[in-house]
Motif scaffolding. Structure first.
Motif, PDB file in Angstrom:
ATOM      1  N   THR A 106      -1.288  -4.033   9.057  1.00 27.77           N
ATOM      2  CA  THR A 106      -1.134  -2.598   9.273  1.00 27.77           C
ATOM      3  C   THR A 106      -1.307  -1.850   7.952  1.00 27.77           C
ATOM      4  O   THR A 106      -0.868  -2.314   6.901  1.00 27.77           O
ATOM      5  N   VAL A 107      -1.949  -0.692   8.018  1.00 29.30           N
ATOM      6  CA  VAL A 107      -2.142   0.148   6.832  1.00 29.30           C
ATOM      7  C   VAL A 107      -1.430   1.475   7.053  1.00 29.30           C
ATOM      8  O   VAL A 107      -1.666   2.162   8.054  1.00 29.30           O
ATOM      9  N   LEU A 108      -0.536   1.815   6.136  1.00 32.48           N
ATOM     10  CA  LEU A 108       0.097   3.132   6.143  1.00 32.48           C
ATOM     11  C   LEU A 108      -0.805   4.077   5.357  1.00 32.48           C
ATOM     12  O   LEU A 108      -0.864   4.024   4.129  1.00 32.48           O
ATOM     13  N   LEU A 109      -1.526   4.916   6.081  1.00 34.36           N
ATOM     14  CA  LEU A 109      -2.467   5.830   5.438  1.00 34.36           C
ATOM     15  C   LEU A 109      -1.763   7.072   4.901  1.00 34.36           C
ATOM     16  O   LEU A 109      -2.032   7.520   3.785  1.00 34.36           O
ATOM     17  N   LYS A 110      -0.858   7.626   5.708  1.00 34.95           N
ATOM     18  CA  LYS A 110      -0.110   8.820   5.313  1.00 34.95           C
ATOM     19  C   LYS A 110       1.289   8.752   5.905  1.00 34.95           C
ATOM     20  O   LYS A 110       1.477   8.267   7.018  1.00 34.95           O
ATOM     21  N   LEU A 111       2.263   9.259   5.154  1.00 34.63           N
ATOM     22  CA  LEU A 111       3.638   9.374   5.644  1.00 34.63           C
ATOM     23  C   LEU A 111       4.228  10.645   5.058  1.00 34.63           C
ATOM     24  O   LEU A 111       4.236  10.831   3.847  1.00 34.63           O
ATOM     25  N   TRP A 112       4.693  11.553   5.934  1.00 41.72           N
ATOM     26  CA  TRP A 112       5.331  12.770   5.456  1.00 41.72           C
ATOM     27  C   TRP A 112       6.439  13.180   6.422  1.00 41.72           C
ATOM     28  O   TRP A 112       6.567  12.617   7.509  1.00 41.72           O
ATOM     29  N   PHE A 113       7.226  14.158   5.998  1.00 45.21           N
ATOM     30  CA  PHE A 113       8.397  14.578   6.767  1.00 45.21           C
ATOM     31  C   PHE A 113       8.378  16.094   6.917  1.00 45.21           C
ATOM     32  O   PHE A 113       8.039  16.818   5.977  1.00 45.21           O
ATOM     33  N   VAL A 132       9.689  12.732  11.303  1.00 45.79           N
ATOM     34  CA  VAL A 132       8.800  11.805  10.599  1.00 45.79           C
ATOM     35  C   VAL A 132       7.386  11.945  11.147  1.00 45.79           C
ATOM     36  O   VAL A 132       7.177  11.972  12.360  1.00 45.79           O
ATOM     37  N   ARG A 133       6.429  12.036  10.247  1.00 41.64           N
ATOM     38  CA  ARG A 133       5.021  12.071  10.626  1.00 41.64           C
ATOM     39  C   ARG A 133       4.293  10.969   9.851  1.00 41.64           C
ATOM     40  O   ARG A 133       4.529  10.781   8.652  1.00 41.64           O
ATOM     41  N   SER A 134       3.425  10.275  10.511  1.00 43.13           N
ATOM     42  CA  SER A 134       2.701   9.197   9.823  1.00 43.13           C
ATOM     43  C   SER A 134       1.342   8.980  10.467  1.00 43.13           C
ATOM     44  O   SER A 134       1.113   9.347  11.624  1.00 43.13           O
ATOM     45  N   LYS A 135       0.471   8.394   9.678  1.00 42.60           N
ATOM     46  CA  LYS A 135      -0.845   7.981  10.159  1.00 42.60           C
ATOM     47  C   LYS A 135      -1.066   6.551   9.700  1.00 42.60           C
ATOM     48  O   LYS A 135      -0.979   6.258   8.502  1.00 42.60           O
ATOM     49  N   CYS A 186       3.241  -3.667   5.839  1.00 42.17           N
ATOM     50  CA  CYS A 186       2.059  -2.805   5.801  1.00 42.17           C
ATOM     51  C   CYS A 186       1.495  -2.724   4.387  1.00 42.17           C
ATOM     52  O   CYS A 186       2.174  -3.001   3.398  1.00 42.17           O
ATOM     53  N   LEU A 187       0.231  -2.342   4.309  1.00 44.21           N
ATOM     54  CA  LEU A 187      -0.376  -1.924   3.052  1.00 44.21           C
ATOM     55  C   LEU A 187      -0.140  -0.432   2.907  1.00 44.21           C
ATOM     56  O   LEU A 187      -0.170   0.307   3.893  1.00 44.21           O
ATOM     57  N   HIS A 188       0.095   0.037   1.686  1.00 40.75           N
ATOM     58  CA  HIS A 188       0.364   1.465   1.514  1.00 40.75           C
ATOM     59  C   HIS A 188       0.006   1.904   0.098  1.00 40.75           C
ATOM     60  O   HIS A 188      -0.058   1.083  -0.833  1.00 40.75           O
ATOM     61  N   PRO A 189      -0.207   3.213  -0.108  1.00 43.12           N
ATOM     62  CA  PRO A 189      -0.604   3.726  -1.424  1.00 43.12           C
ATOM     63  C   PRO A 189       0.563   4.019  -2.352  1.00 43.12           C
ATOM     64  O   PRO A 189       0.359   4.554  -3.448  1.00 43.12           O
ATOM     65  N   GLY A 190       1.787   3.673  -1.936  1.00 44.37           N
ATOM     66  CA  GLY A 190       2.977   3.971  -2.726  1.00 44.37           C
ATOM     67  C   GLY A 190       3.832   5.007  -2.012  1.00 44.37           C
ATOM     68  O   GLY A 190       3.313   6.010  -1.518  1.00 44.37           O
ATOM     69  N   CYS A 191       5.139   4.775  -1.941  1.00 44.51           N
ATOM     70  CA  CYS A 191       6.050   5.688  -1.245  1.00 44.51           C
ATOM     71  C   CYS A 191       7.258   5.991  -2.131  1.00 44.51           C
ATOM     72  O   CYS A 191       7.702   5.144  -2.912  1.00 44.51           O
TER      73      CYS A 191
END
Length: 264
Positions: A106-113, A132-135, A186-191
């Motif tokens: 799984t790839v976490l492309l975007k995560l915002w609130f 929570v919003r995510s893509k 998941c893979l992610h760009p940093g959170c």
């Protein structure tokens, strides 16, 4: 003067379109074998007892000594391979493709609130609800193209040749302002998340007691994973020595989303 070609022969390599050659020389008790494992030894650098065993044309005198083995009574065979540049060592002599199933994480492309006054669950009535919003790109088994590249060298490749990103995953977890959740494996760009809010105090004798909590009480950060999205990566990288020649087989997986972009 030795007879022409009596101690010379061609030698097969892992590349069926390329050959090396061998020289068989008479070996006496005082003859030393060149240290070709620690140093690059060309035919022209070999001692006289090897070079005098056979006349070699100039086109082969720049070949590298790759192997030595007992041939007969007081005789030894030396095998030589073509000397390459770094570019030639890292250019495959053969490439092939095959398609098979492969798991992609799984790839976490975007995560915002988002903060609003309406609770989507209907359980909270005091407003200031965090949504929570995510893509994401769902992880699953997908038909995947694999590219196999085959390389040949007269000496081993350095370890840095095989360095490349791998799909190591994280489980991203958050708990703040009444919002709790996680995205597992998941893979992610940093959170980055604000401080955890709890109704109690930290129990310092529970958990990884030897590791300081430090800044985790104020902020929680997850550094980006080595791969932040699906990309080409090696699933196998196998160098091996075959008869003195170094043969490397590199198998790379191509992301299914890039299927239309692959050209042979």
């Amino acid at each position: 003067m030795p007879s022409i070609n009596s101690n010379f022969d061609w030698v097969d390599t892992p590349n069926p379109a390329e050959r090396g050659f061998s020289i068989t020389a008479k070996e006496s008790v005082n003859d030393m074998i060149p240290d070709f494992l620690s140093n690059v030894v060309l035919w022209s650098d070999c001692p006289a007892w090897i070079k005098n065993a056979e006349a070699i044309p100039p086109s082969l005198q720049g070949y590298t000594l790759v192997h030595s083995m007992k041939a007969d009574y007081q005789k030894r065979t030396f095998i030589f391979g073509r000397t390459r540049t770094n570019l030639e060592r890292n250019t495959p002599f053969q490439v092939s493709w095959v398609k098979r199933m492969q798991f992609w994480p799984t790839v976490l492309l975007k995560l915002w609130f988002e903060q609003g006054n309406l609770s989507l669950s209907g359980n909270q009535k005091d407003g200031n609800v965090v949504h929570v919003r995510s893509k994401t790109r769902d992880g699953a088994m997908y038909p995947t193209w694999f590219k196999t590249s085959r390389f040949l060298s007269e000496r081993p490749w350095p370890r840095t040749t095989s360095r490349s990103p791998t799909p190591i995953t994280d489980t991203v977890t958050w708990s703040f302002d009444g919002s709790e959740g996680n995205i597992p494996e998941c893979l992610h760009p940093g959170c980055r998340f604000p401080r955890f809010q709890t109704s109690g105090k930290v129990l310092f004798d529970a958990g990884t007691a030897e590791v300081e909590i430090g800044n985790d009480l104020q902020v929680v950060e997850y550094p980006a994973t080595p791969m932040t999205d699906w990309e080409v990566y090696p699933v196998e990288d196998t160098p091996q020595n075959i008869g003195g020649f170094w043969f490397r087989e590199l198998v790379e997986a191509y992301p299914p989303i890039d299927d239309r972009d692959i050209t042979q």
